[in-house]
Scaffold this motif. Structure first.
Motif, PDB file in Angstrom:
ATOM      1  N   THR A   1       0.950  -1.253  -0.049  1.00  0.00           N
ATOM      2  CA  THR A   1       0.021  -0.008   0.078  1.00  0.00           C
ATOM      3  C   THR A   1       0.970   1.430   0.034  1.00  0.00           C
ATOM      4  O   THR A   1       1.996   1.255   0.424  1.00  0.00           O
ATOM      5  CB  THR A   1      -0.978   0.110   1.246  1.00  0.00           C
ATOM      6  OG1 THR A   1      -0.049   0.091   2.308  1.00  0.00           O
ATOM      7  CG2 THR A   1      -1.804  -1.226   1.267  1.00  0.00           C
ATOM      8  N   GLN A   2       0.154   2.323  -0.277  1.00  0.00           N
ATOM      9  CA  GLN A   2       0.899   3.771  -0.339  1.00  0.00           C
ATOM     10  C   GLN A   2       1.452   4.115   0.975  1.00  0.00           C
ATOM     11  O   GLN A   2       2.536   4.784   0.940  1.00  0.00           O
ATOM     12  CB  GLN A   2      -0.019   4.663  -0.952  1.00  0.00           C
ATOM     13  CG  GLN A   2       0.694   6.236  -1.183  1.00  0.00           C
ATOM     14  CD  GLN A   2      -0.160   7.159  -2.003  1.00  0.00           C
ATOM     15  OE1 GLN A   2      -0.653   6.682  -2.885  1.00  0.00           O
ATOM     16  NE2 GLN A   2      -0.245   8.423  -1.071  1.00  0.00           N
ATOM     17  N   GLY A   3       0.778   3.734   2.135  1.00  0.00           N
ATOM     18  CA  GLY A   3       1.096   4.210   3.295  1.00  0.00           C
ATOM     19  C   GLY A   3       2.401   3.374   3.674  1.00  0.00           C
ATOM     20  O   GLY A   3       3.163   3.813   4.491  1.00  0.00           O
TER      21      GLY A   3
ATOM     22  N   SER B   1       3.757  10.343  -5.934  1.00  0.00           N
ATOM     23  CA  SER B   1       2.563  10.500  -6.224  1.00  0.00           C
ATOM     24  C   SER B   1       1.893  12.050  -5.890  1.00  0.00           C
ATOM     25  O   SER B   1       1.137  12.593  -6.456  1.00  0.00           O
ATOM     26  CB  SER B   1       1.336   9.541  -5.413  1.00  0.00           C
ATOM     27  OG  SER B   1       1.305   9.951  -4.034  1.00  0.00           O
ATOM     28  N   GLY B   2       2.720  12.417  -4.877  1.00  0.00           N
ATOM     29  CA  GLY B   2       2.409  13.932  -4.571  1.00  0.00           C
ATOM     30  C   GLY B   2       3.544  14.969  -5.120  1.00  0.00           C
ATOM     31  O   GLY B   2       3.493  16.297  -4.669  1.00  0.00           O
ATOM     32  N   PHE B   3       4.173  14.555  -6.273  1.00  0.00           N
ATOM     33  CA  PHE B   3       5.486  15.474  -6.467  1.00  0.00           C
ATOM     34  C   PHE B   3       4.952  16.658  -7.087  1.00  0.00           C
ATOM     35  O   PHE B   3       5.810  17.712  -6.926  1.00  0.00           O
ATOM     36  CB  PHE B   3       6.371  14.656  -7.644  1.00  0.00           C
ATOM     37  CG  PHE B   3       7.723  15.074  -7.925  1.00  0.00           C
ATOM     38  CD1 PHE B   3       8.745  14.313  -7.247  1.00  0.00           C
ATOM     39  CD2 PHE B   3       7.858  15.963  -8.350  1.00  0.00           C
ATOM     40  CE1 PHE B   3       9.733  14.536  -7.193  1.00  0.00           C
ATOM     41  CE2 PHE B   3       9.338  16.504  -8.515  1.00  0.00           C
ATOM     42  CZ  PHE B   3      10.164  15.835  -7.962  1.00  0.00           C
TER      43      PHE B   3
ATOM     44  N   ILE C   1       0.546  21.034  -5.586  1.00  0.00           N
ATOM     45  CA  ILE C   1       0.943  22.339  -5.011  1.00  0.00           C
ATOM     46  C   ILE C   1       0.871  22.437  -3.642  1.00  0.00           C
ATOM     47  O   ILE C   1      -0.195  21.993  -3.037  1.00  0.00           O
ATOM     48  CB  ILE C   1      -0.121  23.422  -5.682  1.00  0.00           C
ATOM     49  CG1 ILE C   1       0.050  23.456  -7.162  1.00  0.00           C
ATOM     50  CG2 ILE C   1       0.190  25.008  -5.054  1.00  0.00           C
ATOM     51  CD1 ILE C   1      -1.196  24.455  -7.815  1.00  0.00           C
ATOM     52  N   ARG C   2       2.117  22.928  -3.000  1.00  0.00           N
ATOM     53  CA  ARG C   2       2.295  23.061  -1.841  1.00  0.00           C
ATOM     54  C   ARG C   2       2.073  21.645  -1.279  1.00  0.00           C
ATOM     55  O   ARG C   2       1.801  21.602   0.287  1.00  0.00           O
ATOM     56  CB  ARG C   2       1.330  23.967  -1.071  1.00  0.00           C
ATOM     57  CG  ARG C   2       1.720  25.345  -1.668  1.00  0.00           C
ATOM     58  CD  ARG C   2       0.749  26.631  -0.922  1.00  0.00           C
ATOM     59  NE  ARG C   2       1.192  27.661  -1.334  1.00  0.00           N
ATOM     60  CZ  ARG C   2       0.274  28.638  -0.925  1.00  0.00           C
ATOM     61  NH1 ARG C   2      -0.769  28.619  -0.090  1.00  0.00           N
ATOM     62  NH2 ARG C   2       0.493  29.925  -1.580  1.00  0.00           N
ATOM     63  N   ASP C   3       2.486  20.397  -1.809  1.00  0.00           N
ATOM     64  CA  ASP C   3       2.331  19.119  -0.906  1.00  0.00           C
ATOM     65  C   ASP C   3       3.720  19.059  -0.173  1.00  0.00           C
ATOM     66  O   ASP C   3       4.827  19.228  -0.782  1.00  0.00           O
ATOM     67  CB  ASP C   3       2.114  17.997  -2.072  1.00  0.00           C
ATOM     68  CG  ASP C   3       2.126  16.703  -1.220  1.00  0.00           C
ATOM     69  OD1 ASP C   3       1.147  16.497  -0.583  1.00  0.00           O
ATOM     70  OD2 ASP C   3       2.980  15.963  -1.461  1.00  0.00           O
ATOM     71  N   GLU C   4       3.853  18.846   1.074  1.00  0.00           N
ATOM     72  CA  GLU C   4       4.676  18.779   2.007  1.00  0.00           C
ATOM     73  C   GLU C   4       5.471  17.509   1.765  1.00  0.00           C
ATOM     74  O   GLU C   4       4.739  16.361   2.296  1.00  0.00           O
ATOM     75  CB  GLU C   4       4.370  19.226   3.466  1.00  0.00           C
ATOM     76  CG  GLU C   4       5.450  19.297   4.312  1.00  0.00           C
ATOM     77  CD  GLU C   4       6.361  20.372   3.785  1.00  0.00           C
ATOM     78  OE1 GLU C   4       7.671  20.418   4.123  1.00  0.00           O
ATOM     79  OE2 GLU C   4       5.727  21.581   3.499  1.00  0.00           O
ATOM     80  N   PRO C   5       6.533  17.240   1.504  1.00  0.00           N
ATOM     81  CA  PRO C   5       7.085  15.675   1.360  1.00  0.00           C
ATOM     82  C   PRO C   5       7.518  15.422   2.750  1.00  0.00           C
ATOM     83  O   PRO C   5       7.815  16.187   3.734  1.00  0.00           O
ATOM     84  CB  PRO C   5       8.511  16.139   0.580  1.00  0.00           C
ATOM     85  CG  PRO C   5       8.944  17.469   0.856  1.00  0.00           C
ATOM     86  CD  PRO C   5       7.518  18.132   0.960  1.00  0.00           C
ATOM     87  N   THR C   6       7.721  14.153   3.023  1.00  0.00           N
ATOM     88  CA  THR C   6       8.442  13.457   4.242  1.00  0.00           C
ATOM     89  C   THR C   6       9.977  13.855   4.389  1.00  0.00           C
ATOM     90  O   THR C   6      10.480  14.289   3.525  1.00  0.00           O
ATOM     91  CB  THR C   6       8.365  12.077   4.243  1.00  0.00           C
ATOM     92  OG1 THR C   6       8.970  11.556   3.069  1.00  0.00           O
ATOM     93  CG2 THR C   6       6.731  11.547   4.337  1.00  0.00           C
ATOM     94  N   ILE C   7      10.463  13.704   5.425  1.00  0.00           N
ATOM     95  CA  ILE C   7      11.831  13.764   5.881  1.00  0.00           C
ATOM     96  C   ILE C   7      12.448  13.033   4.761  1.00  0.00           C
ATOM     97  O   ILE C   7      13.701  13.455   4.240  1.00  0.00           O
ATOM     98  CB  ILE C   7      12.311  13.490   7.364  1.00  0.00           C
ATOM     99  CG1 ILE C   7      11.436  14.481   8.225  1.00  0.00           C
ATOM    100  CG2 ILE C   7      13.649  13.591   7.463  1.00  0.00           C
ATOM    101  CD1 ILE C   7      11.662  14.259   9.736  1.00  0.00           C
TER     102      ILE C   7
END
Length: 279
Positions: free
Chosen positions: A2-4, A13-15, A18-24
């Protein structure tokens, strides 16, 4: 999968959201990708045994092996750490003086608009005049030796500290003032116990960011009297060589500035848990 459970799936997927915050992980990955790209380009344009074989002349840019191979001579023969300590002490004195003067005046400017109007010409001048133009001013006012370097850093930074402190106080919502007055607080009690504590996280955050600016100005400040400091090391390396040391010192400054910023950010979070939480 799964994506999680897959960090890469969420990252890609969130590349372009707009303004999608990436993980560390995403941030580290992108930073590493940038550094790898720079390293690859550096290696490519400096590959070759002779100057004729290279895209970029070794006079302008040495290969990664040549630059990093010169580190022992920079560290031991040219006393990198001692010169860095000298530069840091100058920044602490000049920028510390700017904070001691700029923050109280900025708080008064943010609280009392007539005081703000009084200091407006100084603030506008200090924030808009080219920093290099302050060099002759520092020499005229402070003479020679250490004083003009510290004075230059003070003049270059104080207007920014003042303006940011004023803006932080001015941004405190009027609802807090109204509530304090309703509860019977006096004007000075409202300022000292409500406005300033609420503005301090933003003031400290500004000081943290401006410290990086002052650290960058030290190169200009040390051009006033070339006796010691990392600015002097850079200029001597550019004029007399080895030029590989210019790149090493810039890299070293970046690492030190980043570490100092993280230390100040850690202190900032501990000083103002009501703004940043206790995590």
């Amino acid at each position: 999968m799964t994506q999680g459970k897959n960090p890469l799936a969420g990252f890609f997927s969130g590349f372009f959201k707009i303004r999608d915050e990436p993980t560390i992980f995403g941030r580290v990955f992108m930073a590493a990708l940038c550094l790898a790209g720079i390293a690859a380009l550096w290696w490519y344009v400096t590959r070759g045994e002779t100057a004729a074989d290279r895209i970029v002349s070794p006079y302008a840019l040495g290969s990664p092996a040549e630059v990093f191979g010169s580190f022992p001579s920079l560290w031991f023969d040219r006393a990198l750490t001692r010169n860095l300590a000298v530069s840091l002490w100058r920044v602490l004195q000049g920028f510390g003086l700017a904070v001691l003067v700029g923050v109280p005046i900025g708080i008064l400017c943010g609280a009392f608009k007539r005081v703000d109007a009084f200091f407006a010409p100084i603030s506008i001048f200090g924030r808009n005049v080219p920093v290099v133009a302050l060099v002759p001013l520092a020499l005229l006012w402070f003479g020679t030796g250490e004083a003009p370097k510290i004075g230059f850093l003070f003049i270059a930074c104080v207007a920014f500290v003042l303006f940011d402190a004023s803006r932080a106080v001015g941004d405190v919502a009027s609802d807090y003032l109204d509530t304090a007055y309703t509860l019977g607080a006096s004007r000075w009690q409202t300022l000292l116990k409500v406005v300033i504590p609420l503005a301090m996280p933003d003031i400290f955050n500004s000081i943290r960011l401006l410290f990086g600016l002052a650290f960058g100005y030290i190169i200009v400040a040390e051009a006033l009297d070339m006796d010691s400091g990392i600015g002097v090391l850079i200029m001597q390396s550019q004029r007399r060589g080895p030029r590989e040391h210019v790149y090493l010192i810039l890299l070293f400054i970046t690492v030190v500035a980043f570490v100092l910023d993280r230390v100040l950010y850690f202190v900032q979070r501990r000083l103002f848990p009501y703004r940043y939480g206790r995590g």
